[in-house]
Design a protein around this motif. Structure first.
Motif, PDB file in Angstrom:
ATOM      1  N   GLY A  14     -13.054  51.604  19.435  1.00  0.00           N
ATOM      2  CA  GLY A  14     -12.509  51.905  18.258  1.00  0.00           C
ATOM      3  C   GLY A  14     -11.774  50.963  17.498  1.00  0.00           C
ATOM      4  N   ALA A  15     -11.849  51.123  16.166  1.00  0.00           N
ATOM      5  CA  ALA A  15     -11.041  50.104  15.395  1.00  0.00           C
ATOM      6  C   ALA A  15      -9.772  49.518  15.922  1.00  0.00           C
ATOM      7  CB  ALA A  15     -10.762  50.853  13.821  1.00  0.00           C
ATOM      8  N   ARG A  16      -9.459  48.182  15.296  1.00  0.00           N
ATOM      9  CA  ARG A  16      -8.324  47.592  15.629  1.00  0.00           C
ATOM     10  C   ARG A  16      -7.084  48.331  15.180  1.00  0.00           C
ATOM     11  NH1 ARG A  16      -8.164  41.110  14.642  1.00  0.00           N
ATOM     12  NH2 ARG A  16      -9.862  41.323  16.631  1.00  0.00           N
ATOM     13  N   GLY A  17      -6.011  48.459  16.185  1.00  0.00           N
ATOM     14  CA  GLY A  17      -4.845  49.093  15.688  1.00  0.00           C
ATOM     15  C   GLY A  17      -4.521  50.721  15.894  1.00  0.00           C
ATOM     16  N   VAL A  18      -5.682  51.193  16.470  1.00  0.00           N
ATOM     17  CA  VAL A  18      -5.775  52.910  16.673  1.00  0.00           C
ATOM     18  C   VAL A  18      -4.827  53.104  17.732  1.00  0.00           C
ATOM     19  CG1 VAL A  18      -7.955  52.901  15.186  1.00  0.00           C
ATOM     20  CG2 VAL A  18      -8.188  52.861  17.905  1.00  0.00           C
ATOM     21  N   GLY A  19      -4.729  52.176  18.745  1.00  0.00           N
ATOM     22  CA  GLY A  19      -3.779  52.542  19.977  1.00  0.00           C
ATOM     23  C   GLY A  19      -4.604  52.455  21.175  1.00  0.00           C
ATOM     24  N   LYS A  20      -5.633  51.563  21.206  1.00  0.00           N
ATOM     25  CA  LYS A  20      -6.600  51.799  22.518  1.00  0.00           C
ATOM     26  C   LYS A  20      -5.599  51.063  23.665  1.00  0.00           C
ATOM     27  CE  LYS A  20      -9.793  49.130  20.754  1.00  0.00           C
ATOM     28  NZ  LYS A  20      -9.135  49.046  19.224  1.00  0.00           N
ATOM     29  N   SER A  21      -4.854  49.972  23.182  1.00  0.00           N
ATOM     30  CA  SER A  21      -4.193  49.197  24.175  1.00  0.00           C
ATOM     31  C   SER A  21      -2.858  50.062  24.842  1.00  0.00           C
ATOM     32  CB  SER A  21      -3.681  47.905  23.907  1.00  0.00           C
ATOM     33  OG  SER A  21      -4.816  47.103  23.683  1.00  0.00           O
ATOM     34  N   ALA A  22      -2.386  50.956  23.714  1.00  0.00           N
ATOM     35  CA  ALA A  22      -1.080  51.724  24.149  1.00  0.00           C
ATOM     36  C   ALA A  22      -1.754  52.831  25.147  1.00  0.00           C
ATOM     37  CB  ALA A  22      -0.747  52.502  22.708  1.00  0.00           C
ATOM     38  N   ILE A  23      -2.906  53.355  24.871  1.00  0.00           N
ATOM     39  CA  ILE A  23      -3.476  54.493  25.833  1.00  0.00           C
ATOM     40  C   ILE A  23      -3.584  53.764  27.028  1.00  0.00           C
ATOM     41  CG2 ILE A  23      -5.555  55.794  26.233  1.00  0.00           C
ATOM     42  CD1 ILE A  23      -5.680  56.254  23.108  1.00  0.00           C
ATOM     43  N   GLY A 123      -8.526  61.522  18.645  1.00  0.00           N
ATOM     44  CA  GLY A 123      -7.556  61.056  17.266  1.00  0.00           C
ATOM     45  C   GLY A 123      -6.252  60.850  17.703  1.00  0.00           C
ATOM     46  N   ASN A 124      -6.036  59.611  17.929  1.00  0.00           N
ATOM     47  CA  ASN A 124      -4.674  59.172  18.239  1.00  0.00           C
ATOM     48  C   ASN A 124      -3.514  59.071  16.991  1.00  0.00           C
ATOM     49  OD1 ASN A 124      -2.751  58.251  20.376  1.00  0.00           O
ATOM     50  ND2 ASN A 124      -3.042  56.038  19.566  1.00  0.00           N
ATOM     51  N   LYS A 125      -2.222  58.985  17.577  1.00  0.00           N
ATOM     52  CA  LYS A 125      -1.039  58.829  16.590  1.00  0.00           C
ATOM     53  C   LYS A 125      -0.774  60.137  16.041  1.00  0.00           C
ATOM     54  CE  LYS A 125      -1.993  53.845  15.666  1.00  0.00           C
ATOM     55  NZ  LYS A 125      -1.562  52.688  14.822  1.00  0.00           N
ATOM     56  N   CYS A 126      -1.064  61.240  16.610  1.00  0.00           N
ATOM     57  CA  CYS A 126      -0.918  62.741  16.147  1.00  0.00           C
ATOM     58  C   CYS A 126       0.625  62.734  15.888  1.00  0.00           C
ATOM     59  CB  CYS A 126      -1.481  63.676  16.968  1.00  0.00           C
ATOM     60  SG  CYS A 126      -0.818  64.237  18.525  1.00  0.00           S
ATOM     61  N   ASP A 127       1.527  61.838  16.262  1.00  0.00           N
ATOM     62  CA  ASP A 127       2.898  62.312  16.120  1.00  0.00           C
ATOM     63  C   ASP A 127       3.552  61.805  14.524  1.00  0.00           C
ATOM     64  OD1 ASP A 127       4.153  58.962  16.514  1.00  0.00           O
ATOM     65  OD2 ASP A 127       2.315  59.443  17.445  1.00  0.00           O
ATOM     66  N   LEU A 128       2.119  61.042  13.835  1.00  0.00           N
ATOM     67  CA  LEU A 128       2.763  60.442  12.363  1.00  0.00           C
ATOM     68  C   LEU A 128       2.205  61.597  11.744  1.00  0.00           C
ATOM     69  CD1 LEU A 128       1.918  56.758  13.206  1.00  0.00           C
ATOM     70  CD2 LEU A 128       4.129  57.799  13.175  1.00  0.00           C
ATOM     71  N   VAL A 129       2.808  62.712  11.683  1.00  0.00           N
ATOM     72  CA  VAL A 129       2.443  63.963  10.867  1.00  0.00           C
ATOM     73  C   VAL A 129       2.294  63.507   9.343  1.00  0.00           C
ATOM     74  CG1 VAL A 129       2.749  65.882  12.422  1.00  0.00           C
ATOM     75  CG2 VAL A 129       4.636  64.905  10.806  1.00  0.00           C
ATOM     76  N   THR A 153      -4.314  62.749  20.380  1.00  0.00           N
ATOM     77  CA  THR A 153      -3.234  62.302  21.347  1.00  0.00           C
ATOM     78  C   THR A 153      -2.153  61.699  20.564  1.00  0.00           C
ATOM     79  OG1 THR A 153      -4.372  60.246  21.308  1.00  0.00           O
ATOM     80  CG2 THR A 153      -4.821  61.787  23.144  1.00  0.00           C
ATOM     81  N   SER A 154      -1.230  61.516  21.321  1.00  0.00           N
ATOM     82  CA  SER A 154      -0.107  60.544  20.710  1.00  0.00           C
ATOM     83  C   SER A 154       0.261  59.631  22.048  1.00  0.00           C
ATOM     84  CB  SER A 154       1.189  61.289  20.246  1.00  0.00           C
ATOM     85  OG  SER A 154       2.271  60.126  19.932  1.00  0.00           O
ATOM     86  N   ALA A 155      -0.167  58.154  21.940  1.00  0.00           N
ATOM     87  CA  ALA A 155       0.013  57.286  22.989  1.00  0.00           C
ATOM     88  C   ALA A 155       1.964  57.056  22.865  1.00  0.00           C
ATOM     89  CB  ALA A 155      -0.732  56.030  22.964  1.00  0.00           C
ATOM     90  N   ALA A 156       2.414  57.014  21.729  1.00  0.00           N
ATOM     91  CA  ALA A 156       3.525  56.857  21.617  1.00  0.00           C
ATOM     92  C   ALA A 156       4.629  57.904  22.227  1.00  0.00           C
ATOM     93  CB  ALA A 156       4.115  56.534  19.952  1.00  0.00           C
ATOM     94  N   MET A 157       3.961  59.231  21.938  1.00  0.00           N
ATOM     95  CA  MET A 157       4.787  60.360  22.869  1.00  0.00           C
ATOM     96  C   MET A 157       4.274  60.557  24.062  1.00  0.00           C
ATOM     97  SD  MET A 157       6.920  61.083  20.270  1.00  0.00           S
ATOM     98  CE  MET A 157       7.620  62.676  20.401  1.00  0.00           C
TER      99      MET A 157
END
Ligand code: GDP
Ligand code: MG
Length: 179
Positions: A14-23, A123-129, A153-157
């Motif tokens: 996936g693109a840079r910044g989408v949250g791969k490393s957070a996952i 589809g990550n960052k689903c917390d950022l509605v 998903t939301s890696a943050a949550m």
């Protein structure tokens, strides 16, 4: 059975910044390991972990070394050719990352036409509605076209990240069992 089989190699794309490393870091701190030492890290980019899915243990090697800037480079080729399964990640707040995920899906198909490789569109960052640029409907439709599973998903949550890993293991087992 399956206890001594080789690990499943699951690659994050996936693109840079989408949250791969957070996952990947959620995976590295797996809930059912006694301490974080159990995750063997190889230079931060590869993590091997034994997890329990549907009551059966599975060893998964998660690879997080995708470099979206290395267009057509050998490291990209290696990533695309060596995975047993893929988590294709975009951010719901970034439409261009969604388009990149589609392109990656096409490259996967071109490089591995004969394989029925398990893929989940994530589809990550689903917390950022409030910053959403890609709807759930679009994500699901894209996955249907590309013949893969879909999850937000939301890696943050820490939301839905484990179901994504469990889902990929379930698909890998289905494929193994029907071989
Ligand atoms: P990578 O380039 O794909 O590995 O992306 P990173 O894991 O480095 O994440 C990029 C940025 O997005 C970091 O600032 C993360 O904290 C943030 N991030 C990752 N996942 C989420 C998420 O689910 N929600 C929110 N709000 N931020 C996230
Ligand atoms: Mg990263």
């Amino acid at each position: 059975t399956g206890g001594s089989s080789r690990p499943f190699r699951v690659v994050l794309l996936g693109a840079r910044g989408v949250g791969k490393s957070a996952i990947a870091s959620i995976f590295a701190g797996a809930a059912d390991s006694m301490d974080s030492d159990e995750c063997e890290l190889y230079g931060d980019e590869v993590c091997e972990q034994t997890i329990t899915v549907d009551g059966e243990k599975a060893t998964v090697t998660l690879v997080d070394n995708w470099d979206s800037e290395d267009e057509g480079g050998s490291s990209q080729d290696q990533c695309i050719q060596t995975g047993d399964a893929y988590l294709l990640v975009y951010s719901i707040t970034d439409r261009s990352s969604f388009l990149q995920a589609s392109e990656l899906r096409i490259s996967l198909r071109q490089h591995r036409p004969a394989h029925h490789t398990p893929i989940i569109l994530v589809g990550n960052k689903c917390d950022l509605v409030r910053r959403r640029e890609v709807s759930v409907t679009e994500g699901r439709a894209c996955a249907a076209v590309f013949d893969c599973k879909f999850i937000e998903t939301s890696a943050a949550m820490q939301h839905n990240v484990w179901p994504a890993f469990h889902g990929i293991v379930q698909q890998l087992r289905l494929r193994r069992d029907t071989k």
